[in-house]
Design an enzyme around this catalytic site. Structure first.
Site: not given
Ligand SMILES: [Zn+2]
Lengths: 445, 537
Positions: A216-219, A222
Site C-alpha cells: 500500500p502506498l501509505c505504508t 508513511n
C-alpha cells in the site's frame, strides 16, 4: 490445416540416430492411444512434416529446442524478442559469454542446427505480436516457454481466434492447434496441455496467477517497515520527483540500480530498517523470479514429451495440468483443469460486465477490468458504438488519443451516454482480439 | 549527465552470472557447490543431462567414468556428443562438450568401464562429494553400492527406459539445517514472553493513545495484553478450544477504539491480532521431529568424530533443558504487520536481540563441547551457531538404506512391494519391471525386445515371476507392463532423460549444499500418465 506432403527421406543424415525413437514408434504397446498405428510413417511425419513453434528461447526455450530436436522434430520455429544477458548463463545452456547482447532466438537456433544435423530451427527475433494468423496457422503444435502471463494470454487468444466452426456449431478440428505451456519459478513449475476451444485455456485458469504483491502506498510513504518498502518508495516516489537520469527506470542500467540502492539505503538508515542489499534492490526493481537449470530442464522435458505424444499419438496426452515442485523431495500432481463457462477468451457466451449503476466513473470501470481476478487486464482501451458510429471512450496506447480522451476518465458512465445493455469494445495486450462486453447495471441511479 | 560516483557494493561477475540461483540457496550454498566434486558413471543421454544441470550452476568439478565409444545411436539421445565424435571415447567427448557450458568448472574423465575401475582402483571414489550412476547393471551396482556406503559418499542411481524413469538415492545419513519450509508459523513466544518482550508490551497504555497511534501498535501488543488478561482468569492456561479462542478474540475486539457514534473504528492492527489468535496463540514446544533429533544417539553420545551438526544439536539440547526452559532458541524474525515504523522496528529488535542472546548461550556450549571432544574450536563459528539456532525448529535428519540390500530378499521391504503391486494406482509395478529388467540383462546380456525377438516377452515374464516369488509376492494380474517394457527394447527417450536429469541434478545439489529436504529415497516417473511416486526402500 493441410499437412505438407511427406518429403523424401533419403537424404537423412545418420539415420541410426533415431533407432531409440523408432523402437517406440514402430511397435504398438498396451498404453498407446487406441487409434495408434505403429509404422515408420509416424517418425517420418515427425521428421519431415510436423512443424512446431517454440515461443521463448530463454530458460525453458533452450531446453525445449534441444528436447524437441532430439525427439526427432526437424522443423522448428522459435520466437524471442530478448537478447542474451550474463544472468542467463546459469541455465540457458545454448548461450556463451561471447553471445551476450545477441538475439536469444538466433543464437539458440544456430547452436541446435549445428549440433544436430538435419534439424532446422528458424529463429524470429521478434515479439509474438509481430505475426498474424497466417504465420501461426502453419504450425501443428505451439509450445510456450514464457515468463510473461500477458504473452501467454495473447497467444492463447490468437489460437482461439483461429478456430472455425461448422454450420452445426461443431468445431472444425483442422483449425485446432494444440498449445503446450510450461512455467517455472524457483523449484516449482507446471506443464499443461491446452486444446483451444475444447479444454481449459490460459484465461480459464487466470486465478492460478495471483496478481503481483504490491505494498500500500501509505505504508511505503508513511510507515515503512521492510527494506522492500524503502526500495519501493525510491522507485515510485523519489525517482519520478528527482528524475536523476531524465528517463524511466531501466533495471538493466547499473547507474539506475546504484542510485536506487543508495537512496533506499539512506531511507532505511533514516528509519533504522535493516536488510537493504544490492541483490534485494535489483530483485524489487526488476521483479526478479529465481531460476535454476534443473527446474527448467524438468518442465521443458515434460512439455516436450507432451509435444511428442501429441504429434505421434503414441500415448494419450496429459489431461491436462501437472504441477511440480522439488523443495521437499520431488512432488507432482496431475489434474484436469476445467473449462470456465464464461471464460473471457474461449467461451462463446456474451460477456457481461456487471456494475452497480451508471454513476460509476470510467476510471473505475477500467479498474474493474484490471483488478478483477477473471479479467486481469493491463492497460485496456475502450470504445463504444453510438447510433452505428464508433465513439472512443479511452485509448491509453496512442499519445494523442490518450490526451484527447483522458478527460473521460473522470466522467460517469451516464455522462458518456452509456446505458444498461450498452456494448463496450475492449482492446488489451492480454488478447489479440477486441472483446465485446455488455454493461449490466445492478440498480438504476 | 554525469553519473554519481557509485557507493554501491561492486557486484562480482560471479554474483551476476549466478544471480537467479543465489536467490534460492545463497552465497554459502554456492560456496558448497563450488567446493564439490561429482563423479558421473556412464555418459549416457541421461548421464550428461544430469551433469548439465550441475555444471551450469557451477559445481567445483566433475569426473566422467565411461569406457564406451560414441555410436551413431548415442547421437539421437545425447546432446553432449556431436557427429565428429562417432567412434571416439565417449567420456572424453562428453567432458569436452559439457565443459563448454561453464568455464568455472573443471572436468576430467576416465576411459574405463565401471566394472574395471572397481576391480583395478576401488580407492578412486574416495574424494567425491557425490557419485551419480546411469545404465549400471547389477554386477557393477551391488559392489559400488557397498563401497560408497562404507565410504559414506552419497550415490544417486538413475534409469531412463522408454516412458519410465527411476531415481534412487543412497546415503547413510543426511542432515539439513536450512530446509526452507514453504510456510511456517511465526515464533512469537506469546505463551512464554521473555522479559524484554513483556517490558515492551507493558510499556503501552493503549487507552491513552490517539486513534492514529492506536491503529499503528504492532498486533503483538494488543494480542499479548488480551492473552495475559484471559490467562489471569484461567489458571494461566492457554485458550485451547473454539469457545475459549472466541473469548480471547472478544477481549481483543473490546480494545478497538470507538468513534463518536459508538461504532468501532477500522483498525487493521486489531484485525490482525484477532486473526493471529489461530496461529500465534499456541504453546511454544519443541516439535516432535525435532525432539526425535535431540534424542538421537548421535546427539546424546558425542565422540571425537562427531560432525558439527550433532555437536550443535547437543548444544541446543542442553540449551532446551536449561536456559531455554523447554523451548528452542528464539528464531528472531518478526513477520510484517500493520504498525508505524518506530514501534515495529523496536519490536523487531527485541526478538532479534533475544535470539542473539539464545545463540550466544548455545555457542558457548558448542565451544565447550568441541573442547571436551578434543576437536578444533574453530570448527564451528559464531555464524554457524546463529544459523543453526535460527533454523532449529526446521532441522531434518535422514537415515538411508543400502541399495545392495534391496537385492537381498531377506532385507528388502517385501510388504511395501506387494502392497504396491496390488494397488492399481501405484507405480510400484514399474519398480518390479525395472528389477525384472536388471535380472533379464544379467541373464541374457541384452535388453528385452532389443532385437524384436518375441521370446523375450516370455523370458522377461519368467524373470519377474521369479523375483516376485523370491519376495513371496503374488504374480502380476496382467501382462501389459511386461509388453510395454518389451516394446521399449531398451530405448531411451531424450525428453524422459531430460526430466529425470533435472530431478537427479537437483537432488545432488540438495545433498551438496545441505539445503532443502532431499528425495527419500526412491522415485518413479511414469510419463505415459505424467504421474510420479516416491517410495522408501
Ligand atoms: Zn478459456
Amino acid at each position: 490445416m493441410d499437412s505438407p506432403m511427406s518429403e523424401n527421406n533419403e537424404d537423412q543424415q545418420y539415420p541410426r540416430r533415431w533407432n531409440h525413437i523408432r523402437k517406440i514408434l514402430e511397435r504398438a504397446g498396451p498404453f498407446c492411444h487406441p487409434n495408434y498405428e505403429a509404422s515408420p510413417e509416424v517418425l517420418n511425419f515427425v521428421m519431415t512434416s510436423c512443424k512446431i513453434l517454440v515461443i521463448g528461447a530463454g530458460g525453458l526455450g533452450c531446453e525445449l529446442l534441444k528436447d524437441l530436436a532430439l525427439m526427432g522434430f526437424q522443423k522448428i520455429d522459435v520466437i524471442d524478442m530478448d537478447t542474451i544477458d550474463l544472468s542467463n548463463l546459469n541455465r540457458q545452456f545454448l548461450f556463451r559469454r561471447k553471445d551476450i547482447g545477441q538475439s536469444k532466438a538466433e543464437v539458440a537456433a544456430n547452436f541446435i542446427n549445428s549440433r544436430i544435423p538435419g534439424c532446422k530451427v528458424t529463429p524470429h527475433f521478434n515479439r509474438i505480436q509481430d505475426f498474424d494468423e497466417d504465420f501461426y496457422r502453419q504450425f501443428h503444435i505451439v509450445v510456450c516457454g514464457l515468463d510473461s502471463i500477458v504473452a501467454r494470454r495473447w497467444i492463447n487468444g490468437m489460437l482461439l481466434s483461429m478456430l472455425s466452426y461448422e454450420e452445426n456449431g461443431e468445431l472444425d478440428q483442422s483449425t485446432l492447434i494444440p498449445m503446450i505451456d510450461g512455467g517455472t519459478e524457483g523449484f516449482k513449475g507446471n506443464a499443461r496441455v491446452i486444446l483451444p476451444g475444447m479444454s481449459a485455456c490460459v484465461d480459464c485458469t487466470l486465478d492460478l496467477y495471483p496478481p503481483q504483491v504490491t505494498y500500500p502506498l501509505c505504508t511505503i510513504a508513511n510507515t515503512p517497515r521492510l527494506p522492500e518498502h524503502c526500495i519501493e518508495y525510491v522507485k515510485l516516489i523519489q525517482w519520478p520527483k528527482e528524475n536523476p537520469f531524465d528517463c524511466a527506470i531501466d533495471g538493466d542500467d547499473p547507474h539506475h540500480t546504484n542510485w536506487i540502492y543508495e537512496k533506499s539505503q539512506d531511507r532505511a538508515n533514516q528509519f533504522n530498517i535493516p536488510g537493504i542489499t544490492y541483490r534485494l534492490v535489483q530483485g524489487v526493481i526488476k521483479n526478479i523470479i529465481p531460476a535454476v537449470a534443473s527446474t527448467n530442464a524438468i518442465i521443458a522435458a515434460a512439455c516436450a514429451t507432451e509435444v511428442f505424444k501429441m504429434a505421434t499419438s503414441c500415448c494419450l496426452p496429459l489431461k491436462n495440468y501437472m504441477v511440480f515442485n522439488d523443495l521437499d523431495g520431488i512432488y507432482t500432481y496431475t489434474y484436469e483443469a476445467e473449462k470456465k463457462e464464461d471464460c473471457l477468451a474461449c467461451s462463446n457466451v456474451p460477456k457481461i460486465l456487471e456494475i452497480e449503476n451508471d454513476n460509476l466513473k470510467l476510471q473505475q470501470l477500467i479498474d474493474i477490468l484490471c483488478e478483477n481476478e477473471s479479467y486481469q487486464m493491463k492497460n485496456p482501451g475502450l470504445t463504444t458504438v453510438h447510433d452505428g458510429k464508433t465513439f472512443t471512450l479511452y485509448i491509453p496506447t496512442v499519445k494523442s488519443i490518450e490526451e484527447r480522451t483522458r478527460e473521460n476518465l473522470k466522467k460517469t458512465l451516464s455522462d458518456l451516454g452509456l446505458k444498461n445493455g450498452s456494448e463496450i469494445l475492449v482492446a488489451d495486450i492480454t488478447n489479440p482480439n477486441t472483446l465485446i462486453f455488455s454493461l449490466k447495471f445492478k440498480s438504476h441511479s | 549527465m554525469a553519473s554519481p560516483a557509485p557507493k554501491s557494493p561492486e557486484q562480482s561477475d560471479k554474483s551476476k552470472k549466478y544471480d537467479r540461483q543465489l536467490r534460492l540457496w545463497g552465497d554459502h550454498g554456492q560456496t558448497a557447490l563450488e567446493n564439490c566434486q561429482v563423479c558421473l558413471i556412464n555418459a549416457t543421454g541421461l548421464g550428461t543431462e544430469i551433469l548439465k544441470s550441475l555444471v551450469l550452476p557451477g559445481i567445483g568439478g566433475f569426473t566422467i567414468v565411461d569406457g564406451e565409444k560414441v555410436t551413431e545411436e548415442d547421437l539421437g539421445i545425447n546432446f553432449f556428443l556431436d557427429i565428429d565424435s562417432i567412434g571416439k571415447q565417449r567420456a572424453l567427448v562428453a567432458t569436452q562438450l559439457l565443459l563448454e557450458l561453464n568455464t568455472d568448472v573443471k572436468g576430467d574423465y576416465v576411459d574405463e568401464s565401471i566394472e574395471q575401475l572397481l576391480k583395478n582402483n576401488p580407492n578412486f571414489f574416495s574424494n567425491f562429494s557425490v557419485v551419480i550412476a546411469t545404465s549400471l547393471n547389477e554386477r557393477a551396482l551391488l559392489p559400488l553400492s557397498e563401497l560408497l556406503w562404507d565410504l559414506g559418499i552419497p550415490l544417486i542411481v538413475a534409469k531412463s527406459i522408454g516412458f519410465i524413469g527411476y531415481l534412487r538415492i543412497q546415503f547413510q545419513e543426511h542432515v539439513v539445517i536450512e530446509s526452507h519450509p514453504d510456510s511456517q508459523n511465526p515464533d512469537l513466544r506469546l505463551d512464554k514472553p521473555f522479559p524484554s518482550l513483556s517490558q515492551y508490551v507493558d510499556s503501552f497504555d493503549m487507552d491513552k493513545m490517539e486513534l492514529k497511534d492506536h491503529a499503528h501498535i504492532p498486533y503483538v501488543v494488543p494480542l499479548l495484553k488480551a492473552l495475559n488478561e484471559w490467562r489471569q482468569y484461567h489458571n494461566l492456561a492457554l485458550p485451547s478450544n473454539f469457545k475459549e479462542k472466541e473469548e480471547l478474540r472478544q477481549l481483543i475486539r473490546r480494545g478497538i477504539k470507538v468513534n463518536e457514534d459508538g461504532l468501532p473504528e477500522a483498525e487493521e492492527n486489531f484485525e490482525e491480532a484477532i486473526k493471529a489468535v489461530n496461529f500465534a496463540v499456541t504453546p511454544t514446544i519443541v516439535p516432535n521431529d525435532i525432539k526425535k533429533i535431540l534424542e538421537d544417539d548421535c546427539c546424546i553420545n558425542l565422540t571425537s568424530k562427531s560432525k558439527p551438526f550433532w555437536i550443535l544439536t547437543k548444544a541446543v539440547r542442553d540449551f532446551v533443558e536449561n536456559e531455554g526452559e523447554g523451548c528452542l532458541p528464539v528464531r528472531g524474525t518478526l513477520p510484517d504487520m500493520t504498525a508505524d515504523t518506530n514501534r515495529y522496528i523496536a519490536l523487531q529488535q527485541i526478538y532479534l536481540q533475544e535470539s542473539l542472546r539464545c545463540a550466544d548461550i548455545v555457542h558457548r556450549r558448542t565451544q565447550q563441547l568441541l573442547h571436551q571432544l578434543g576437536q578444533n574450536t574453530e570448527l564451528i563459528t559464531e555464524g554457524d551457531t546463529k544459523l543453526f539456532c535460527k533454523h532449529s525448529s526446521n532441522l531434518a535428519v535422514f537415515r538411508g538404506t543400502k541399495i545392495a540390500d534391496e537385492y537381498d530378499p531377506k532385507l528388502v521391504n517385501v510388504s511395501m512391494i506387494s502392497q504396491g503391486v496390488e494397488d492399481p494406482d501405484s507405480l510400484m509395478v514399474y519398480y518390479v519391471m525395472l528389477r525384472g529388467l536388471d535380472r533379464f540383462i544379467s541373464d541374457y546380456n541384452h535388453q528385452p525386445g532389443e532385437f524384436g525377438d518375441e521370446h523375450d516377452i516370455v523370458k522377461l515374464k519368467a524373470c519377474i515371476s521369479k523375483l516376485l516369488n523370491e519376495w513371496g509376492c503374488g504374480s502380476l494380474s496382467k501382462d501389459d507392463y511386461v509388453h510395454e517394457i518389451f516394446r521399449y527394447g531398451g530405448a531411451e527417450l531424450h525428453s524422459i532423460s531430460a526430466f529425470l536429469g533435472g530431478c537427479a541434478a537437483h537432488e545432488a545439489i540438495k545433498l551438496i549444499t545441505g539445503q532443502y529436504k532431499p528425495l527419500h529415497n526412491t522415485f518413479i516417473y511414469d510419463a505415459i500418465t505424467s504421474n510420479t511416486e516416491t517410495f522408501i526402500f
